[in-house]
Design an enzyme around this catalytic site. Structure first.
Site, PDB file in Angstrom:
ATOM      1  N   HIS A   1     -42.829 -40.477 -26.284  1.00 48.27           N
ATOM      2  CA  HIS A   1     -43.443 -41.717 -25.793  1.00 48.27           C
ATOM      3  C   HIS A   1     -44.718 -41.398 -25.022  1.00 48.27           C
ATOM      4  O   HIS A   1     -45.773 -42.003 -25.257  1.00 48.27           O
ATOM      5  CB  HIS A   1     -42.433 -42.442 -24.896  1.00 48.27           C
ATOM      6  N   GLU A   2     -44.645 -40.435 -24.091  1.00 48.54           N
ATOM      7  CA  GLU A   2     -45.823 -40.106 -23.278  1.00 48.54           C
ATOM      8  C   GLU A   2     -46.933 -39.480 -24.129  1.00 48.54           C
ATOM      9  O   GLU A   2     -48.117 -39.766 -23.918  1.00 48.54           O
ATOM     10  CB  GLU A   2     -45.434 -39.191 -22.120  1.00 48.54           C
TER      11      GLU A   2
ATOM     12  N   HIS B   1     -48.798 -42.169 -25.897  1.00 41.70           N
ATOM     13  CA  HIS B   1     -49.725 -42.947 -25.063  1.00 41.70           C
ATOM     14  C   HIS B   1     -51.164 -42.441 -25.189  1.00 41.70           C
ATOM     15  O   HIS B   1     -52.111 -43.214 -24.986  1.00 41.70           O
ATOM     16  CB  HIS B   1     -49.302 -42.889 -23.597  1.00 41.70           C
TER      17      HIS B   1
ATOM     18  N   GLU C   1     -47.124 -49.925 -24.634  1.00 43.10           N
ATOM     19  CA  GLU C   1     -45.770 -49.377 -24.479  1.00 43.10           C
ATOM     20  C   GLU C   1     -44.993 -49.434 -25.787  1.00 43.10           C
ATOM     21  O   GLU C   1     -44.203 -48.529 -26.095  1.00 43.10           O
ATOM     22  CB  GLU C   1     -45.024 -50.156 -23.387  1.00 43.10           C
TER      23      GLU C   1
ATOM     24  N   ASP D   1     -43.331 -46.354 -27.628  1.00 43.68           N
ATOM     25  CA  ASP D   1     -41.886 -46.312 -27.900  1.00 43.68           C
ATOM     26  C   ASP D   1     -41.597 -45.922 -29.339  1.00 43.68           C
ATOM     27  O   ASP D   1     -40.787 -45.020 -29.616  1.00 43.68           O
ATOM     28  CB  ASP D   1     -41.261 -47.678 -27.620  1.00 43.68           C
TER      29      ASP D   1
END
Length: 778
Positions: free
Chosen positions: A626-627, A630, A686, A690
């Site tokens: 997830h990070e 980003h 987000e 995800d």
């Protein structure tokens, strides 16, 4: 991933006295499982403490089959083996043939039949809760004996996986939320509170190192009796100072001193990377962050006006506590809120705060001058920072463009009242329990929090605000095992490599854009656990036991602030940690291309060394993915490998990227939670992270010799389990950059092809999304 604590910040700052929101200010409303019941004609009424509501609408909403007998003027209803009847004008009702005495008789109002809400709702199986500050009745369907409702995972994966937990979990008194990072945060807070108490008892405060000073500060915060006796004495001199200032010009004479004493004008300073030269930190200026969401301040928001009425009364009560007469306190509080309402129309909305590139509006010191006829910004910035800065960025440009309309000499009385009231409000945590209780009463009522948090939580929050990095390093060194750190480091390196493979195999990017994306991935910094050493600044945080808690805190915050300003126009150290080790969360920073996984997040349910590799890939693995993702979401796509805001895309590739991102917006816009639609635009960064994160983690999980995709997907559903008071869920749906947990789980797995084969999901199941409608970006 945004911190939940940040998403709840406005709730935590909502303050004041429940009795201030009167019936005349706020209409009575009824909510069923988080969704407001809309009554077609007349709404609910309250008579002698009993809420009466229109019968037909209520019974329909509660799923009751209704019959009306005009001859006897009796209404009867049935639902799954339950029968009840009520008669107009009679306080006798029957439930399954048994007579029950009512607190109030059904009656007719304007040709509509009204029945007592609590009796009907509780008879059908709902828990009834009253929120006095919002004049809101909340109905929540009970599960008798914590009986778990069986839900097919093919219809609702989140509910099926978490059914037992959802049925058995109760939100403890003083709390508003449970699950995932919230539970970890509570666990960390409890552990550190216990450790600080033990260190205080053992005399750890006798040493003059970072931890020694933290424990000295802890002892000052823990002495509640002393704080109670001190009252507001610690802030008396600052109050007298602000009272002595009679104009903006007068303020300017002592602006540096006043700034560091917390007696500020309505703008704030931040250090962030220069988006055109991300190797340097520059000063960013913004509006203050008021205690409420921007929408509350809108003149046409009736609920907002009611809340602001309560806010005024809270400020007035606090001002009385520092010596003002009731009449004068009401005047000051009224002016303070009026002024806040004037400038709040220009502050950031929740959507604005997600648009990072909009923060960058660089100005030279000379170019700042036209933004205010009354404030010499060039001099103010130089006075406060101690530097003549080359560049200052205005984060919300129209706030400064309209500043002269509210920040002017004619408005000084309001400005002074706001500065005074705001100072007392923000100082309350450093004073007695009475100040803390008064300053949080409305916030607790609005969030449904029935009790004050435990005293140890109050003490911890005070200490953590001043010594968070000292506490974070202590936690990481004490509780993060070497084995866990090494294993998560290995997983992070694998995840980056997996993302690299996905980029290289990407079928819609040109080679030029791929090369730039891979360059960014290669330059990404990964922080795991806690930093090797603290910034030298923390050795300067000294505590004087002979001074008050407030005085020590002001001294500490001044050191921290001046250290921050010293870094302006200096080269950024991308190895520097900006998230303490005891933070129960993870994050990615666009402007430095760094991601951080603090020690507190590296434990169950996100990471568990006793679980299978597949389970951990579905937990911490997907969070790592997830990070990483980003860096390539709708914000990250605009920044290069060190954080410069540059376009590294070909025109054609970026157009495809925007089309794919829009598909996320459109799909999530259709998702419903507690009767409302999700904001797909606000949550798109987000959502991209995800789905991208799960895809990357899934690829690695499938490569394991003992791959178990049931474990993988179940872990994903487990880490996001969430239970909150209805008021919190309603608020988060409006402002949280993440979608609700249920949507977060279900939407992500439903867009994953392997989910269908793993659990036999097929067309006709509620979780089913047709292959051509499934979305992915990375």
């Amino acid at each position: 991933m945004k911190k939940l604590s940040a998403s709840l910040l406005s709730i935590c700052l909502l303050t004041s006295v429940v009795s201030s929101v009167h019936a005349a200010d706020n209409a009575l409303s009824v909510w069923q499982n988080g969704q407001q019941i809309q009554f077609s004609k007349s709404g609910p009424v309250m008579e002698k403490g009993v809420t009466l509501v229109p019968m037909r609408t209520l019974l329909e909403k509660l799923g009751v089959q209704m019959k009306w007998d005009e001859a006897t003027r009796t209404v009867s209803g049935t639902k799954e083996g339950l029968s009840l009847s009520l008669k107009i004008g009679s306080t006798n009702a029957t439930v399954n043939g048994k007579t029950i005495k009512l607190d109030a008789a059904p009656k007719q109002i304007k040709n509509e039949t009204y029945v007592p809400l609590r009796f009907v709702a509780e008879t059908i199986g709902y828990k009834v809760a009253w929120n006095p500050s919002l004049r809101q009745v909340n109905l929540t369907l009970k599960q008798p004996g914590n009986e778990v409702v069986k839900t097919r995972l093919q219809d609702d994966f989140y509910e099926a996986v978490n059914a037992k937990w959802l049925a058995s979990t109760e939100i403890s008194a003083g709390k508003v939320i449970a699950g995932g990072f919230s539970d970890l945060d509570a666990s960390v807070k409890k552990q550190l509170s216990q450790d600080m108490a033990k260190m205080a008892a053992a005399g750890r405060d006798k040493t003059d190192d970072e931890i020694g000073n933290m424990i000295k500060f802890y002892k000052l915060a823990a002495d509640r009796d002393k704080l109670s006796k001190q009252g507001y004495e610690a802030i008396r001199a600052d109050i007298e100072k602000i009272k002595s200032i009679n104009s903006l010009a007068d303020f300017a004479k002592n602006q540096k001193e006043l700034y560091f004493r917390g007696l500020s004008l309505p703008f704030t300073f931040y250090n962030l990377s220069d988006m055109k030269d991300a190797t340097k930190e520059i000063l960013y200026m913004n509006s203050p962050k008021p205690p409420f969401d921007k929408s509350i301040y809108a003149p046409d928001n009736p609920n907002g006006q009611a809340v602001l009425g309560g806010y005024k009364n809270m400020l007035a009560d606090l001002l009385v506590m520092v010596g003002e007469t009731k009449e004068e306190a009401i005047r000051i509080a009224g002016q303070a809120v009026d002024f806040e309402q004037e400038f709040a129309q220009y502050i950031m909305s929740a959507e604005d705060s997600n648009n990072v590139e909009s923060f960058y509006n660089p100005k030279t010191a000379e170019e700042l001058k036209p933004y205010s006829k009354e404030i010499d910004f060039e001099k103010f910035v130089a006075d406060v920072t101690g530097k003549k800065l080359k560049t200052v960025s205005l984060m919300k440009l129209d706030y400064f463009e309209n500043m002269d309309t509210f920040l002017n000499e004619k408005n000084w009385d309001k400005i002074k009242s706001w500065t005074y009231a705001n100072f007392v409000f923000k100082s309350a945590p450093m004073l007695s329990d009475e100040f803390i209780a008064k300053s949080t009463q409305l916030s607790r009522a609005m969030s449904g929090q029935e009790k004050l948090p435990p005293t140890e939580d109050t003490i911890y929050n005070i200490v953590n605000a001043a010594f968070e990095n000292v506490a974070g390093n202590y936690y990481g060194q004490t509780y993060l095992g070497k084995e866990a750190k090494q294993d998560v480091t290995r997983m992070a390196e694998e995840m980056v490599e997996s993302f690299r493979n996905r980029l290289q195999k990407n079928d819609w990017l040109s080679e030029k854009t791929k090369t730039a994306a891979l360059k960014k991935l290669d330059a990404m910094k990964i922080h795991i656990g806690y930093p090797d050493k603290l910034d030298g600044m923390y050795a300067l945080l000294k505590v004087d036991e002979n001074k008050s808690l407030y005085e020590n805190n002001r001294s500490i915050q001044t050191v921290i602030e001046k250290n921050r300003f010293a870094k302006l126009d200096q080269t950024i150290n991308r190895d520097e940690w900006r998230t303490p080790g005891h933070t129960a969360n993870a994050n990615y920073q666009y402007l430095t291309n760094t991601m951080t996984f603090p020690a507190a997040a590296l434990q169950a349910p996100f990471y568990d060394k006793n679980k299978s590799a597949s389970w951990n890939y579905g937990g911490i693995g997907a969070v790592i993915g997830h990070e990483i993702s980003h860096a390539f979401d709708t914000n990250g796509a605009k920044y290069d490998e060190v954080g410069n805001k540059v376009n590294w895309w070909s025109e054609e590739d970026y157009k495809k990227f925007e089309e794919k991102a829009q598909a996320f917006v459109e799909q999530y816009n259709k998702a419903e939670y507690i009767g409302r639609k999700v904001n797909g635009q606000r949550t798109v960064p987000e959502n991209i992270a995800d789905i991208g994160g799960l895809n990357v983690a899934l690829e690695l999980a499938k490569q394991q010799p003992d791959a178990n995709l049931e474990d993988f997907y179940t872990s994903w559903a487990t880490i996001w389990r969430h239970k909150a008071l209805a008021e919190i869920d309603q608020y988060l749906l409006l402002v949280d950059p993440n979608p609700p947990s249920k949507i977060r789980v279900n939407a992500v797995v439903a867009n994953s092809d392997d989910f269908y084969s793993t659990f036999g999901v097929k067309k006709g199941d509620k979780m089913y999304i047709a292959p051509e409608d499934r979305i992915t970006l990375w």
